[in-house]
Motif scaffolding. Sequence first.
Motif, mmCIF file in Angstrom:
data_model
loop_
_atom_site.group_PDB
_atom_site.id
_atom_site.type_symbol
_atom_site.label_atom_id
_atom_site.label_comp_id
_atom_site.label_asym_id
_atom_site.label_seq_id
_atom_site.Cartn_x
_atom_site.Cartn_y
_atom_site.Cartn_z
ATOM 1 N N THR A 21 21.019 24.269 18.136
ATOM 2 C CA THR A 21 21.071 23.587 16.842
ATOM 3 C C THR A 21 22.515 23.322 16.447
ATOM 4 O O THR A 21 23.377 24.200 16.587
ATOM 5 C CB THR A 21 20.413 24.443 15.737
ATOM 6 O OG1 THR A 21 19.091 24.790 16.136
ATOM 7 C CG2 THR A 21 20.365 23.693 14.418
ATOM 8 N N GLY A 34 22.099 19.948 12.001
ATOM 9 C CA GLY A 34 20.668 20.188 11.962
ATOM 10 C C GLY A 34 19.928 19.637 13.161
ATOM 11 O O GLY A 34 18.759 19.998 13.384
ATOM 12 N N LYS A 36 18.507 19.296 16.811
ATOM 13 C CA LYS A 36 18.084 20.374 17.692
ATOM 14 C C LYS A 36 17.738 19.847 19.074
ATOM 15 O O LYS A 36 17.307 18.698 19.224
ATOM 16 C CB LYS A 36 16.863 21.108 17.113
ATOM 17 C CG LYS A 36 17.122 21.807 15.779
ATOM 18 C CD LYS A 36 15.871 22.484 15.259
ATOM 19 C CE LYS A 36 16.105 23.127 13.907
ATOM 20 N NZ LYS A 36 17.040 24.265 13.978
#
Length: 277
Positions: A21, A34, A36
């Motif tokens: 992440t 944010g 991933k």
Amino acid sequence: MSWINALADLQQRGEPCVLVTIIEERGSTPRNAGSKMVVSADALYETIGGGHLEYKAMKIAREMLAERSRDTRLERFSLGASLGQCCGGATVLLFEPLGQPQAHIAVFGAGHVGRALVPLLASLPCKVSWIDSRENEFPEAIPAGVNRIVNEEVVDEVENLPAGSYYIVMTHNHQLDLELTAEILKRDDFAYFGLIGSKTKRVKFEHRLRERGFAGETVQRMRCPMGIAEVKGKLPVEIAVSIAGEVIATYNANFGEKSNVPRLVPESRRAQQPTRT
């Protein structure tokens, strides 16, 4: 496939992975905090923006998988010549290992205690082989991730298991228990070996094993009775919880160690082990 679906699919298959992440992004780069990416041993799911940073993140994640790491890890990457970027800045990545199996467990016996124990083990980060010669003894629904093995020659399955495996023997036949015990001790490369039974059964087995030439220190590695003394009771589920607790304590104590000799409950507590029949 989205990263959420990838995680669910890998968990269903019992395949470990690392979730990567982007925690922090500084500088004029196109990456979004944010974002991933899921990394397995042979696949990538989703992206954190591609390029050399993604390649380095994949390499670190696969090193973690190879080391069977359970620890989360933060890495800060300066975006410059080292990552082939033309602008400054930095990216912080979080690496989270998920689904890493802590033990390969072989359960011999599909009786009442086995049927109570296997679902507990299947919910742990472990690979479980459930072995019996009696196909009808297995329940219709086998927990996900459990490999059911039906073999008339149950003892032959011992040699098929990897070094460092956990062996739990609880068959319907004392002679079969003895033959399995002999084969497991002959390998002498297990991380844990538990045999269901009473202290009386242990004494009888120790005598017979000595007659077969097994060294006392090898026989002492056998856990019989097995299970955590504080978890008492005679119900199958109570015995199963006790055994599962000892398995968890063993792989937590042994994690990262090269030695196959398990560190279990303190010596002072071993004499308090409950009687299992």
